[in-house]
Design a protein around this motif. Structure first.
Motif, mmCIF file in Angstrom:
data_model
loop_
_atom_site.group_PDB
_atom_site.id
_atom_site.type_symbol
_atom_site.label_atom_id
_atom_site.label_comp_id
_atom_site.label_asym_id
_atom_site.label_seq_id
_atom_site.Cartn_x
_atom_site.Cartn_y
_atom_site.Cartn_z
ATOM 1 N N ARG A 56 0.822 -1.229 0.000
ATOM 2 C CA ARG A 56 0.000 0.000 0.000
ATOM 3 C C ARG A 56 0.844 1.262 0.000
ATOM 4 N N ALA A 57 2.059 1.153 0.526
ATOM 5 C CA ALA A 57 2.903 2.345 0.622
ATOM 6 C C ALA A 57 3.183 2.959 -0.744
ATOM 7 N N GLY A 58 3.144 2.161 -1.789
ATOM 8 C CA GLY A 58 3.397 2.677 -3.126
ATOM 9 C C GLY A 58 2.153 2.964 -3.937
ATOM 10 N N LYS A 59 0.986 2.894 -3.317
ATOM 11 C CA LYS A 59 -0.264 3.103 -4.023
ATOM 12 C C LYS A 59 -0.778 4.532 -3.810
ATOM 13 N N PRO A 60 -1.600 5.028 -4.734
ATOM 14 C CA PRO A 60 -2.119 6.395 -4.599
ATOM 15 C C PRO A 60 -3.345 6.494 -3.707
ATOM 16 N N PHE A 61 -3.662 5.417 -2.947
ATOM 17 C CA PHE A 61 -4.817 5.447 -2.058
ATOM 18 C C PHE A 61 -4.473 4.704 -0.770
ATOM 19 N N THR A 62 -5.353 4.796 0.215
ATOM 20 C CA THR A 62 -5.134 4.152 1.505
ATOM 21 C C THR A 62 -6.071 2.959 1.641
ATOM 22 N N ALA A 63 -6.000 2.300 2.802
ATOM 23 C CA ALA A 63 -6.841 1.118 3.058
ATOM 24 C C ALA A 63 -8.322 1.458 3.093
ATOM 25 N N LEU A 64 -8.676 2.736 3.172
ATOM 26 C CA LEU A 64 -10.083 3.132 3.210
ATOM 27 C C LEU A 64 -10.713 3.137 1.821
ATOM 28 N N HIS A 65 -9.917 3.147 0.794
ATOM 29 C CA HIS A 65 -10.449 3.246 -0.570
ATOM 30 C C HIS A 65 -11.001 1.886 -1.012
ATOM 31 N N PRO A 66 -12.172 1.843 -1.634
ATOM 32 C CA PRO A 66 -12.700 0.559 -2.121
ATOM 33 C C PRO A 66 -11.743 -0.178 -3.054
ATOM 34 N N HIS A 142 -9.411 10.381 16.758
ATOM 35 C CA HIS A 142 -7.989 10.535 16.475
ATOM 36 C C HIS A 142 -7.154 10.160 17.694
ATOM 37 N N SER A 143 -7.592 10.589 18.875
ATOM 38 C CA SER A 143 -6.833 10.245 20.085
ATOM 39 C C SER A 143 -6.858 8.746 20.337
ATOM 40 N N TRP A 144 -7.994 8.096 20.075
ATOM 41 C CA TRP A 144 -8.072 6.635 20.228
ATOM 42 C C TRP A 144 -7.134 5.939 19.242
ATOM 43 N N LYS A 145 -7.102 6.434 18.015
ATOM 44 C CA LYS A 145 -6.263 5.794 16.984
ATOM 45 C C LYS A 145 -4.782 5.962 17.315
ATOM 46 N N ILE A 146 -4.403 7.128 17.768
ATOM 47 C CA ILE A 146 -3.003 7.346 18.135
ATOM 48 C C ILE A 146 -2.609 6.404 19.260
ATOM 49 N N ARG A 161 -0.616 10.576 13.024
ATOM 50 C CA ARG A 161 -1.228 11.850 12.609
ATOM 51 C C ARG A 161 -1.075 12.067 11.110
ATOM 52 N N ALA A 162 0.092 11.738 10.570
ATOM 53 C CA ALA A 162 0.312 11.899 9.124
ATOM 54 C C ALA A 162 -0.623 10.974 8.343
ATOM 55 N N GLU A 163 -0.818 9.749 8.836
ATOM 56 C CA GLU A 163 -1.706 8.818 8.148
ATOM 57 C C GLU A 163 -3.154 9.274 8.238
ATOM 58 N N LEU A 164 -3.548 9.836 9.370
ATOM 59 C CA LEU A 164 -4.903 10.379 9.496
ATOM 60 C C LEU A 164 -5.140 11.492 8.484
ATOM 61 N N ASP A 165 -4.153 12.358 8.315
ATOM 62 C CA ASP A 165 -4.280 13.439 7.329
ATOM 63 C C ASP A 165 -4.391 12.862 5.915
ATOM 64 N N ARG A 167 -5.548 9.961 5.087
ATOM 65 C CA ARG A 167 -6.798 9.217 4.936
ATOM 66 C C ARG A 167 -8.041 10.100 4.879
ATOM 67 N N GLU A 168 -7.930 11.332 5.331
ATOM 68 C CA GLU A 168 -9.128 12.159 5.505
ATOM 69 C C GLU A 168 -9.974 12.281 4.236
ATOM 70 N N PRO A 169 -9.408 12.546 3.038
ATOM 71 C CA PRO A 169 -10.276 12.638 1.860
ATOM 72 C C PRO A 169 -11.059 11.355 1.587
ATOM 73 N N GLU A 170 -10.436 10.192 1.807
ATOM 74 C CA GLU A 170 -11.126 8.936 1.555
ATOM 75 C C GLU A 170 -12.110 8.601 2.672
ATOM 76 N N SER A 171 -11.806 9.039 3.885
ATOM 77 C CA SER A 171 -12.767 8.882 4.972
ATOM 78 C C SER A 171 -14.042 9.648 4.662
ATOM 79 N N ALA A 172 -13.871 10.875 4.162
ATOM 80 C CA ALA A 172 -15.037 11.689 3.807
ATOM 81 C C ALA A 172 -15.787 11.126 2.610
ATOM 82 N N ALA A 173 -15.061 10.502 1.685
ATOM 83 C CA ALA A 173 -15.677 10.016 0.445
ATOM 84 C C ALA A 173 -16.332 8.654 0.597
ATOM 85 N N TYR A 174 -15.771 7.779 1.450
ATOM 86 C CA TYR A 174 -16.217 6.384 1.457
ATOM 87 C C TYR A 174 -16.685 5.857 2.820
#
Length: 315
Positions: A56-66, A142-146, A161-165, A167-174
């Motif tokens: 996933r590190a080399g992909k343009p999306f995170t685990a939240l993306h379908p 966010h505090s729970w995830k950290i 925190r960097a991963e949360l940032d 992921r935010e667009p995909e969290s909002a989208a999916y």
């Protein structure tokens, strides 16, 4: 449709959706322990990740993306489980970030499916009798995830925190759009405007949408002295402007006041459980040694829905 245990009835299917570290596993664990592994099967659909952490590190999306998940296989497996058929489920090891050997899963009387995307598609949603979305305030999540990812998954706070940032667009989208498909929306949070002592359990707000038949709680609140202190029901405006019942369960009240509500609900709604509960005291257990009465009452209401759906299927 045949159930795996041969009773001739399909299992009751409950979905618990929500973003990472929203509390899905904690909510699920108490229900599984209460009903017992002989009657309850729990499935995490995050196991359907298409790539491991390194890939996933080399992909343009995170685990939240379908596109990062085998949604088509997830749908097929949910359909099979809903018909009482076993599956060979993939397994994602969160501690290592690797995909490991698949495991067989047999559906029992009840199947809880929790994860990031169980309500993402129409076909997946059609498999469930009851659907829940966990909606904690974002700063709290966010505090729970950290805390979780640093303790259990080897990350630093800055990495989380960097991963949360990211992921935010995909969290909002999916992820968050699944909220509108839930029969019950649950939010654990402090009560706005109150300053409670440290260690006070979070209160709970449950939006009870009319997409399923909810238990009659007015009788519980009116009949038991002191019940209204621990819990109250109000008419609320949902995000689409429609009226919906909002059940507020207060975390700041004494254990004795919460016990009044729990006993009243057990007396009115828990009778269908009979002697089939393995560990009723599991309701309300947090991840560590602590307990939460609002969590216990939330789980108790979900337990009612599971048993009620099973009773109606038997009839």
């Amino acid at each position: 449709m045949l159930r795996a245990r041969g009773s001739g009835r399909r299992p009751v299917m409950l979905a618990i959706a929500g973003d990472s570290a929203a509390g899905k596993t904690t909510l699920t664990r108490g229900l599984v322990q209460c009903l017992g592994a002989d009657r309850m099967t729990a499935v995490c659909v995050d196991d359907y990740h298409r790539y491991d952490r390194e890939e996933r590190a080399g992909k343009p999306f995170t685990a939240l993306h379908p596109d990062c998940n085998h949604i088509d296989i997830m749908e097929q497996h949910l359909q099979l489980l809903s018909m009482g058929e076993p599956i060979l489920k993939p397994v994602y090891d969160h501690s290592t970030g690797r995909l490991v050997r698949p495991e067989p899963v047999e559906p029992r009387d009840f199947v809880i499916v929790e994860g990031l995307l169980p309500l993402h598609t129409r076909l997946a949603r059609a498999c469930f009798d009851i659907t829940v979305y966990l909606d904690p305030p974002e700063p709290l999540r966010h505090s729970w995830k950290i805390a979780r990812d640093c303790e259990k998954r080897g990350y630093s706070p800055d990495q989380v925190r960097a991963e949360l940032d990211r992921r935010e667009p995909e969290s909002a989208a999916y992820i968050r759009p699944q909220r509108k498909h839930a029969d019950i929306v649950v939010r654990f949070a402090p009560v706005a405007g109150r300053v409670d002592p440290p260690g006070t359990p979070l209160s709970a707000e449950l939006l009870l949408r009319p997409t399923i038949d909810h238990p009659e709680l007015t009788g519980v609140l009116d009949a038991e002295p002191g019940a209204g202190t621990a819990m109250h029901l109000r008419l609320h405006r949902d995000t689409d402007g429609r009226p919906v019942d909002a059940l507020h369960v207060h975390g700041y009240v004494s254990p004795e006041e919460s016990q009044v509500v729990k006993k009243a609900i057990w007396a009115r709604l828990g009778a269908r459980a009979g002697d089939g509960l393995v560990d009723p005291d599991a309701l309300g257990r947090l991840g560590g040694a602590g307990t939460s009465d609002p969590l216990a009452i939330t789980q108790l209401l979900l337990l009612y829905h599971l048993l009620d759906a099973d009773h109606r299927q038997a009839a």
